[in-house]
Design an enzyme around this catalytic site. Structure first.
Site, PDB file in Angstrom:
ATOM      1  N   ASP A 198       0.867  -1.265  -0.055  1.00 54.76           N
ATOM      2  CA  ASP A 198       0.176  -0.025   0.164  1.00 54.76           C
ATOM      3  C   ASP A 198       0.873   0.996   0.077  1.00 54.76           C
ATOM      4  O   ASP A 198       1.620   1.486   0.938  1.00 54.76           O
ATOM      5  CB  ASP A 198      -0.989   0.068   1.168  1.00 54.76           C
ATOM      6  CG  ASP A 198      -2.067   1.150   1.302  1.00 54.76           C
ATOM      7  OD1 ASP A 198      -1.544   2.268   0.999  1.00 54.76           O
ATOM      8  OD2 ASP A 198      -3.113   0.962   1.425  1.00 54.76           O
ATOM      9  N   HIS A 199       1.058   1.794  -1.119  1.00 55.35           N
ATOM     10  CA  HIS A 199       2.402   2.709  -1.037  1.00 55.35           C
ATOM     11  C   HIS A 199       2.065   4.005  -0.366  1.00 55.35           C
ATOM     12  O   HIS A 199       2.957   4.712   0.032  1.00 55.35           O
ATOM     13  CB  HIS A 199       2.657   3.233  -2.786  1.00 55.35           C
ATOM     14  CG  HIS A 199       1.560   4.014  -3.150  1.00 55.35           C
ATOM     15  ND1 HIS A 199       0.364   3.637  -3.819  1.00 55.35           N
ATOM     16  CD2 HIS A 199       1.347   5.613  -3.507  1.00 55.35           C
ATOM     17  CE1 HIS A 199      -0.232   4.748  -4.249  1.00 55.35           C
ATOM     18  NE2 HIS A 199       0.369   5.759  -4.018  1.00 55.35           N
ATOM     19  N   HIS A 262      -5.830   3.016   1.007  1.00 58.64           N
ATOM     20  CA  HIS A 262      -4.956   4.054   1.356  1.00 58.64           C
ATOM     21  C   HIS A 262      -5.673   4.854   2.726  1.00 58.64           C
ATOM     22  O   HIS A 262      -4.680   5.201   3.495  1.00 58.64           O
ATOM     23  CB  HIS A 262      -4.542   5.041   0.165  1.00 58.64           C
ATOM     24  CG  HIS A 262      -4.136   4.476  -0.767  1.00 58.64           C
ATOM     25  ND1 HIS A 262      -3.076   3.179  -0.872  1.00 58.64           N
ATOM     26  CD2 HIS A 262      -4.400   4.730  -2.007  1.00 58.64           C
ATOM     27  CE1 HIS A 262      -2.905   3.075  -1.998  1.00 58.64           C
ATOM     28  NE2 HIS A 262      -3.457   3.736  -2.904  1.00 58.64           N
TER      29      HIS A 262
HETATM   30  C1  BG6 Z   1      -3.491   4.536  -6.655  1.00 60.89           C
HETATM   31  C2  BG6 Z   1      -5.064   4.619  -7.033  1.00 60.89           C
HETATM   32  O1  BG6 Z   1      -3.651   3.512  -5.561  1.00 60.89           O
HETATM   33  O2  BG6 Z   1      -3.234   5.781  -5.963  1.00 60.89           O
HETATM   34  C3  BG6 Z   1      -5.253   5.799  -8.178  1.00 60.89           C
HETATM   35  O3  BG6 Z   1      -5.279   3.295  -8.021  1.00 60.89           O
HETATM   36  C4  BG6 Z   1      -4.515   7.063  -7.273  1.00 60.89           C
HETATM   37  O4  BG6 Z   1      -6.238   6.076  -8.656  1.00 60.89           O
HETATM   38  C5  BG6 Z   1      -3.189   6.906  -6.729  1.00 60.89           C
HETATM   39  O5  BG6 Z   1      -4.391   8.246  -8.259  1.00 60.89           O
HETATM   40  C6  BG6 Z   1      -2.873   7.852  -5.923  1.00 60.89           C
HETATM   41  O6  BG6 Z   1      -1.235   8.044  -5.285  1.00 60.89           O
HETATM   42  P1  BG6 Z   1      -0.614   9.159  -5.007  1.00 60.89           P
HETATM   43  O7  BG6 Z   1       0.397   8.723  -4.395  1.00 60.89           O
HETATM   44  O8  BG6 Z   1      -0.371   9.687  -6.360  1.00 60.89           O
HETATM   45  O9  BG6 Z   1      -1.335   9.961  -4.199  1.00 60.89           O
END
Ligand code: BG6
Length: 512
Positions: A198-199, A262
């Site tokens: 989960d980044h 997230h």
């Molecule tokens: C992803 C989603 O997990 O996270 C996307 O599938 C979203 O829809 C993205 O745009 C957002 O990541 P970050 O790091 O750019 O906020």
């Protein structure tokens, strides 16, 4: 104690250690994630000398390529996506570790040849057979890759080596599919060798939530319903359905795409109890308790506490932007939300009665993610009657883009009369540490190589988050006509219904 917990305790949250030599096998080697995130993250780690002494990067995909042509394509995309720019000399040194293995994800034979390829390249330089498999494919391929890895024996590590798997979201689309996927994963790799990315957990400020809460004594006594009036978590994106995402997104929607993972992860870091130590399992035990105690909603409660919406025609940064239903690969009669706002409660001792508001939307005016804790006002006896004194203290944690924190408080305005104004104490990562934060994938890739799963989602976290999300999705599915789809112009801060949701309790969304 499992090996990964020992490693994690030793490392704590901050200290770095260089991982043992290993092979990283990327399924989906020609895909967008590999180009935009994985290779630039590895390149930046190599610039900082954080990679193992020997790291072999093996790309697995169906297209016909050579080691050389794969490297050349990656070099082009790295020069666009690397956070610290691109240096050809440094790249050439880094790229010696690349090899390309042409294979079909569905074909067991391709995994046998992969196994031979790995044995061959691993024995060229040393005898280390540590392997990290990265599932960066479309989710429908996850089960077949797992099955074929198992059939080829690639899930079993050699003596004194390890074999691990990293999986990208989505981890299912509801509880049942997540359980099936988890079952397939755990039949192939043990839970301690499974790293669900989960980044958001790899983002610097998300990691700092625990430090802020548990390394400082100033906040902890206030961190409870007695002093906190309510909490807001906002994730705004200006992007819509670029890059052909409409097809996937229209089946998922904002709630499944971002809230299930997230935003509930951020919520659990904010609401969790202090863990007994920093091992992966102690931290995740506490997070899962939060997820388990989020109050489930019946259909009526969903109508009262959740707003879903789609963007209409509008404009962002002066450019016209078309409505969600007109986006490429989106059903013109779609009932999928591009925006969701909700009020939820955590039924435990600490948070009894405190509303937590979450909102996430595409095509909002800007990209920003932040969490704010709104403190209760002091007793209404001294300054409260003065203009401006009605503001409450707010602690804000800015996850991105301007990473940092601030505390809003009231102060006397200099002068001979008594006037009160809100002022801010601000902490910016950039000015305090004079260096940028690493990309989330840098931290997460290294952690998986080291064997520290603290920042990865455990099976029960994923499944408990789905239990809550399913209660909302089911209510929407069963009573489409009772849960209307609100609208907001692209480039605005969302539908008026989301403002009403807060106004019902005398609250307001923060202006970002
Ligand atoms: C992803 C989603 O997990 O996270 C996307 O599938 C979203 O829809 C993205 O745009 C957002 O990541 P970050 O790091 O750019 O906020």
């Amino acid at each position: 104690m499992p090996e990964s917990s020992v490693t994690s305790l030793r490392r704590g949250f901050k200290t770095r250690q260089i991982p043992e030599s290993c092979s990283l096998i990327i399924f989906g080697a020609t895909g967008d994630l590999t180009h935009r995130k994985l290779i630039p993250a590895l390149y930046n780690l190599s610039l900082n000398n954080e990679l193992p002494e020997i790291l072999r990067i093996i790309g697995f995909a169906r297209r016909d390529k050579t080691d050389q042509s794969w490297q050349e394509e990656l070099e082009k995309s790295n020069s666009k996506n690397s956070r610290s720019g691109h240096d050809s000399k440094a790249w050439n040194k880094f790229a010696t570790s690349f090899s390309y293995h042409r294979g079909d994800l569905n074909d067991p034979e391709s995994y046998k040849t992969l196994s031979e390829h790995l044995d061959k390249i691993e024995s060229e330089k040393d005898v280390n057979h540590n392997r990290l498999f990265y599932l960066s494919t479309a989710p429908q391929f996850f089960p077949v890759v797992l099955e074929n890895l198992k059939a080829a024996g690639l899930n079993n590590a050699n003596t004194n080596a390890w074999s691990r798997i990293i999986i990208e979201k989505p981890f299912g689309s509801d509880l049942k599919s997540a359980q099936d996927l988890n079952q397939a994963v755990n039949e192939t790799f043990s839970e301690t060798d499974t790293y669900r990315i989960d980044h958001y957990l790899g983002k610097e400020t998300a990691q700092n939530i625990m430090v802020l809460r548990f390394a400082n004594s100033i906040f902890e006594p206030l961190w409870r319903s007695r002093f906190i009036d309510h909490v807001q978590i906002t994730c705004a994106e200006h992007l819509g359905m670029e890059g052909g995402r409409g097809g996937y997104y229209d089946k998922a929607g904002a709630t499944r795409d971002m809230v299930q993972n997230h935003l509930l992860q951020l919520l659990s870091l904010i609401a969790m109890e202090p863990p007994t130590d920093l091992s992966a399992d102690s931290v995740r035990d506490e997070k899962v308790k939060v997820l388990r105690t989020i109050r489930k909603m019946n259909a009526k409660q969903v109508t009262e506490n959740v707003v879903r919406a789609q963007y209409e025609d509008g404009s962002i940064d002066g450019e016209p932007v078309k409505a969600y239903r007109k986006e490429d690969r989106v059903d013109p009669e779609s009932m999928t939300e591009s925006y969701v706002a909700m009020r939820l409660y955590i039924d435990n001792w600490r948070w009894e009665g405190t509303p937590f508001y979450i909102r996430m939307g595409k095509r909002l005016p800007k990209k920003t993610t932040e969490i704010s804790l709104h403190l209760k006002s002091p007793p209404n006896v001294l300054f409260q009657k003065l203009p401006s004194a009605g503001e409450s203290n707010i602690l804000t944690i800015r996850i991105q883009p301007d990473e940092g924190m601030s505390v809003l408080m009231l102060s006397k305005k200099p002068g001979t009369s008594l006037k009160i104004e809100p002022v801010k104490m601000n902490f910016h990562y950039w000015s305090s540490f004079e260096k940028g934060s690493p990309e989330a994938y840098e931290r997460l890739l290294i952690d998986a190589m080291i064997g520290d799963a603290t920042l990865f989602a455990r099976r029960d976290e994923v499944e408990n988050a789905w239990v809550f999300i399913d209660s909302i999705e089911e209510a929407w599915h069963e009573s489409q006509e009772k849960t209307p789809m609100a609208e907001y112009p692209a480039g605005s801060w969302g539908p008026k219904e989301a403002d009403h949701l807060l106004a019902e309790m005398d609250h307001e969304w923060r202006t970002l």
